[in-house]
Structures are given as C-alpha cells and as structure tokens.
Design a protein around this motif. Structure first.
Motif, PDB file in Angstrom:
ATOM      1  N   SER A  99      -5.424   9.624   4.697  1.00 46.48           N
ATOM      2  CA  SER A  99      -5.841   8.576   3.764  1.00 46.48           C
ATOM      3  C   SER A  99      -5.671   7.201   4.393  1.00 46.48           C
ATOM      4  O   SER A  99      -6.487   6.309   4.208  1.00 46.48           O
ATOM      5  N   ASN A 155       0.840  -1.190   0.000  1.00 47.54           N
ATOM      6  CA  ASN A 155       0.000   0.000   0.000  1.00 47.54           C
ATOM      7  C   ASN A 155       0.883   1.251   0.000  1.00 47.54           C
ATOM      8  O   ASN A 155       1.586   1.534   0.966  1.00 47.54           O
ATOM      9  N   GLY A 169      -9.018   5.431   4.582  1.00 47.30           N
ATOM     10  CA  GLY A 169      -9.133   4.571   3.421  1.00 47.30           C
ATOM     11  C   GLY A 169      -9.586   5.327   2.182  1.00 47.30           C
ATOM     12  O   GLY A 169      -9.824   4.753   1.135  1.00 47.30           O
ATOM     13  N   GLN A 202      -4.255   3.794  -3.928  1.00 53.89           N
ATOM     14  CA  GLN A 202      -5.517   3.849  -3.197  1.00 53.89           C
ATOM     15  C   GLN A 202      -6.446   4.938  -3.705  1.00 53.89           C
ATOM     16  O   GLN A 202      -7.081   5.613  -2.899  1.00 53.89           O
ATOM     17  N   SER A 212      -8.573   8.577  -0.366  1.00 52.20           N
ATOM     18  CA  SER A 212      -7.419   9.423  -0.682  1.00 52.20           C
ATOM     19  C   SER A 212      -7.805  10.747  -1.320  1.00 52.20           C
ATOM     20  O   SER A 212      -6.979  11.637  -1.457  1.00 52.20           O
ATOM     21  N   ALA A 240     -11.270  -4.153  -5.502  1.00 52.44           N
ATOM     22  CA  ALA A 240     -10.748  -3.094  -4.645  1.00 52.44           C
ATOM     23  C   ALA A 240     -11.828  -2.058  -4.324  1.00 52.44           C
ATOM     24  O   ALA A 240     -11.585  -1.116  -3.587  1.00 52.44           O
ATOM     25  N   ASP A 254      -9.621   6.856  -5.143  1.00 51.86           N
ATOM     26  CA  ASP A 254     -11.031   6.672  -4.833  1.00 51.86           C
ATOM     27  C   ASP A 254     -11.853   6.335  -6.067  1.00 51.86           C
ATOM     28  O   ASP A 254     -12.994   5.906  -5.955  1.00 51.86           O
TER      29      ASP A 254
END
Lengths: 341, 341
Positions: B53, A48, B57, B115, B59, B137, B117
């Motif tokens: 973030s 990550n 979870g 990550q 960003s 994901a 969105d």
DNA sequence: CTTGCGTTTGCAACCGTATGCAAAACGGAG
DNA sequence: CTCCGTTTTGCATACGGTTGCAAACGCAAG
C-alpha cells in the motif's frame, strides 16, 4: 497530501522532529511542538497510518470474522465491539465467511496479510493450520461466543452450560411433562454446551428429553424441525427449549400459524440470547440473556492484554447470563414476573 | 515472517523478481515464477499488504460508515456489501457513528488516515468540510440509501418517491378513509422522499393526510408516536404508512397489544424496506422491498469505476423497488395476492 | 567562565514492497 | 555465427514514517 517532510521543510526542522510531535510519549519541547503543529495545521497534514504501520509493525487494525449477520445477536455484538475498539484507537476490518472450513482459511489469510494486530472470530471455528499461522505471526486471536478444544486461543463466552441447566429447571418447575429440545448447528460449542446443560438440568430432576430435533441455527431449517417435532400423528411436547432466539421465533410462528397451537397455553417456548426481537410483544420470549456488554469488554481486554501488555497466555472467560422471564412460557411460582424490556 | 528479500536470497534471484511474481500482469518467465513460488511456499511467504500500500498508494480497503445496526436493513446490506467487495479483492473497514455531525467528522478523518481507496456511507450525512477532505484526498465516496444536495458524491438509493406514491395508491384503492403517516428522522432523504411520494399519491386521488407523527427511525420513539396517533379521545386512522419496517413493527405491537386494535381489520399497516422480519408471520408486513442486491452491486460498480477505471463524475443511481403484499393491510382488488416469502 | 548532566534535536538506517530504466538473456532470421 | 528485436532480470530509488544513537543545547552548580 502533505507528508512529514513537507511539514519539516516548511517549519525549518528535521523530519524526525515532526514524527516525534505526532508520536505520543516522545521527547519534544513545547516550542517545537507548537511550531510543528502550526505548520501541520496549515498544510493540513495528518500522519499516514500505512507508513507508520510499516515501521512499527502495528496497524491498530483488528480483524473481525463473522458468519451470520441475520441472527440479530451478531450485528448487535459487532456494533458494540466496533465502538469499543474505536474508543481505544483501533479499527475493525470485517470479514464475512461461511461455515465451510476452506473458505475460512482464505479469509483469515487475507486478514493476516493486512498485518492486523489481533483477530476476533465470532461464531466460527478456526482450523489448526490457521491457528499455527496466527501464533507464528504473533497475532492474538479471541473466539467470541465459541470455544474450541484447541487451547491456544483466548475465548469469551457466556455460561452456556449453566444457562441450559437453568432453563431446564424453569421448565420442570413450570410443571411441564414432555420437554423437547431444538438444537443449533452441532459443530458449535454453544449448541453442545447448552444442550449438555439442559440435559443435566432435566436429569437432576429425574427427567429426560421427550423430543429432539436439529434446526442448524437457520430460520428455515428450524421451521422444518419444528414441523417434524410437532407432527400431527403423535403426542407433541408441552415445552421446548430452542437453542437460540433466532430459531425460537421461527418455531413460534410455525406453532401458532401452522399447528394452531397457543404459546404458552399449549406449548411453552424458552430460548437463549435475548436478541432485541425477543422483547417484541408478538413473541415475548422468555430467554437467557447473553451478557453482551461484558462479553465485548472482556474481548477487548483480552486483546489489549496481548497487544499492548505483555500477557502471553490465552484467557478463557465465561460470564454468567441472566434469565429474562417474559410470556412465551408458563411461569413457575417463585420465579420473576414478566419483565417489560 | 519472511519478506520478499528472504525469498529472493534463498532462490538466488533479485527482490524485484519476487515482487513481480506476486504482481499480476508483470513480466516474468515461467521458470522464474516456478522457482520463486516454490521457495515462497517453503518459507510460507505472502506479500505484505501494508508495504504494498505504501508504494502503490492503494490499500484495497473500503471504509464503511454505518449508524444503525439495530434496523435489520443495515446488517443485511453490510453483509452483502462486504461479500461483494471481498469478491473483488477489497476489504471493508467498519466505522460506527452516531448521527451527530461532529462525531462523523472524527470518524471519517480516521478512515482517511488509513488511506482507504473509497468510502461507503450508509444512513448518514457528510458535512461539506468533510466532502472537501475526501475530494482533496482523491477518495471516492458513495452514499448508500441516502442522497444529499451536495452533488459531489455518488449515491445509490431506491426510488423512495415512487415507492411512497405506490403505497398511497395501494391504501386508497383499498378503500381506506383516514390515512396516517408515521415519519422517520426528518434529516434523512429517505424520510423526505417517501413522505413526498406518499403525499403526492394521496393528492393524485384527491386525498390528504389524516394524521402525521414522527418516529425518528427509532423503535421507542415510533411506539410513542403510535400512541399519540391512536389516542383514545379521537377518531383514529384506518390505515398508516410507516416510513420503515423497523418502526412499523413497533407500531403494530402498540396497536395490537396496547390499543386492542386488529391489523388489518381495524387498521392497515404498510411500510418500507422489507427486512427479513417483515415476512415473519406474526407481522406479515406489506412492505416496499428495497432492491438491496442491485443497490449493493451499483455501489460496488460506482466505486470501482472511480478507483480502477478513469471515471471522474459522481453517479446518482435510483433503483425501482417492489411492493411485497402480505397480510398487514387490506388488499385492493386486482393487486397481488399475499406472497409467501 | 568552565564543567557536567539532562533534555531536545538531527542524522541515518530501516520497515517491505513497487517500478523505471538499463543491462542481460533469449530467440529467430539471415 | 552474427545481428537485432523482445523478453526477462537486476539495480537503484522511492513510498512516509519510526527510532537508536550521537551531537547540540540549556541550565545550574562550582
């Protein structure tokens, strides 16, 4: 999404072992790497980036600030820059802004919040308050296609002064008598340097400007400026240097379709950048090509030297351009014949 | 850089208090907010997006995948999309790719590692393996200016079929007898739909295609295709629909400057997109304008509905275009007079 | 079979923030 | 002033990695 802990548990190793397998240059035995990679693949685990950024303090993100995307020079530059950075494992975060200073401050603040490793600013000036924030945050900044009196930033430009001077010689040797200049936005160093070089070139031949108007680097303003410069009630220039191709195209269309003038028979037009459209045969612009590839490479190098190397002083890089002779201006004897591309 | 802990310590409050002050909608007394903001300003503290973030979870980053930036349609779209997302507090991470599938997989993997969105894919197709990764994901994807048979993704397009059909009517009613089509890359849904619509429009008038060539959405390939279509040894079309403006300009230059044909007197040219250059008077392209602003707005809406709302099903949006009549094609009676812009 | 050194591994602390939960503070009613 | 319901605040933990340090290991020499 699987985390390194999941992988560690399943593989029966410590979480740090997993981390090391995915950290280039860390000390891991072949057997360990094998085992970890296998289970990682099974869980389709990928580290990550956000978590990694948090601990390392490096995000592998470069902030890119751009104002105009309608002047084709910038999309091309953005494309190449993005690709070059991608190739080095960096990613580009785009920020659009207007030339107004307050806006830029907000935008750059937003960039810094994302912990970018570096910033490339294209076609825009940075306030010195902002400069402080960047140096304070240890984020290197490269000005692309601009310079500022502030010497804290690295900058990469083409030799605008030299380019302007060369174009002056080209027009003078072409036998032009009444030479005009269509300026870009006067806040821009590109505009100032090109004009200074152009004037210097004219002066070297004992000549001066016959006409001057400002097009502000904008299509519509350039059109209006051209109309003023070629107003019917007075003698018009027989050659103009337009500060960039974007405006030159606007100017040519006004000359041909409004003023009924022929280019280059009645008026020669030269400009700067050599955007793809300059080569379109309806225009065939004689233009001073910016060495975009080298500029991009120099930009990336300057960034990397600060981020990955230990370099600490800003670089100021100026690269030579190249005159691309096409059909929009009378060609003096001894200069290159029209190029195809 | 100051952290929330530094601020907390200096203000004599807990770290969570600081966090809450910077979290919209959290419960904080005015006195506390005041105090914290004051010391935050003093230390010039700003919350670290990366850390945020990690815990949330989210960003606030949208990945944008683009293939061509030389077709001016995309820079314009990218600019508007970036601005629209910025206005909503999101930032755009740019990814350049070629049309080759393997490359795209790498690129999108890189996006997911950050990550993001959400993902906007412009002018590119996604492999279904990749689609799996994205759904897994939980990252919503919007295809911009493309559709795929995969119905897992949202998509935003203009009505390419309807646009093609309208252009057919325009040419037929203009009295053209030998109508040709210059295709884009055949892997693209835009190409397929525009051609299908165009053929349908011709068929509705009891007509068919007189000539067909493929220009692959590339300037140079389109030039070559035009040369083939207008080869000297046979009768040439008296009108062509070129699948986008980018290629249409290449075609027009070949027609005028190589084949010595006049546009629109000898050949009418119409195309699709209405990029800024289409309005340049040297071309004056009659073109079907894509509703870029609405498309961008729809794209942002679709993303937000998934990210911030609870919507779960993909949207498939098709927006009507608008025919912009200029001078590159004969104008049938009853159709709009040439527009200026 | 020790000893010693270099490599590999695990432990634990840390990066900067968000947030559930319980304690504290507040405010109004009785 | 007490009591109780609401805010407001702090505590503690979690997010998913990296990395310094020390323990464990491997291997060759004595």
């Amino acid at each position: 999404m699987a985390s390194s802990i999941d992988v560690a548990r399943l593989a029966g190793v410590s979480q740090s072992a997993v981390s090391r397998v995915f950290t280039p240059g860390a000390s891991v035995s072949d057997r360990m790497r094998e085992k970890v990679l296998a289970t990682a693949r099974a869980l389709n685990y990928r580290p990550n980036f956000v978590a990694r950024s948090l601990t390392t303090g490096r995000s592998r993100i470069i902030g890119l600030v751009v104002a105009y995307l309608d002047n084709q020079y910038y999309p091309v530059a953005v494309e190449r820059l993005t690709k070059a950075l991608q190739a080095r494992g960096y990613h580009v975060m785009m920020f659009m802004t207007e030339q107004t200073a307050t806006n830029i401050d907000d935008v750059v603040s937003g960039i810094l919040d994302h912990q970018v490793d570096g910033i490339v600013v294209a076609s825009v000036a940075m306030s010195s308050k902002l400069a402080d924030r960047c140096t304070e945050a240890g984020v290197p900044v490269v000005l692309f296609n601009r310079i500022q009196s502030e010497d804290r930033f690295s900058s990469v430009i083409s030799d605008n002064f030299g380019g302007g001077r060369l174009l002056a010689r080209f027009l003078v040797e072409g036998g032009h008598q009444r030479i005009g200049y269509l300026a870009g936005w006067e806040g821009a160093s590109t505009q100032r340097d090109r004009e200074a070089g152009f004037r210097a070139g004219l002066a070297a031949a004992g000549r001066g400007l016959f006409a001057w108007e400002c097009g502000n680097y904008t299509f519509s303003v350039a059109e209006a400026a051209t109309r003023r410069m070629f107003a019917a009630d007075r003698e018009h220039p027989d050659a103009i240097f337009v500060c960039n191709d974007h405006m030159a195209i606007a100017a040519m269309d006004v000359l041909r379709h409004e003023q009924g003038l022929r280019v280059p028979e009645d008026v020669s037009v030269v400009s700067y950048d050599d955007v793809p459209q300059a080569a379109w045969r309806s225009y065939g612009l004689t233009s001073l090509r910016q060495p975009t590839d080298s500029m991009v490479a120099a930009t990336v190098d300057a960034l990397m030297a600060r981020i990955e190397g230990s370099e600490t002083d800003p670089r100021r890089i100026s690269l030579p351009g190249e005159l691309i002779v096409r059909t929009s201006a009378r060609i003096p004897a001894g200069w290159d014949a029209p190029t195809q591309s």
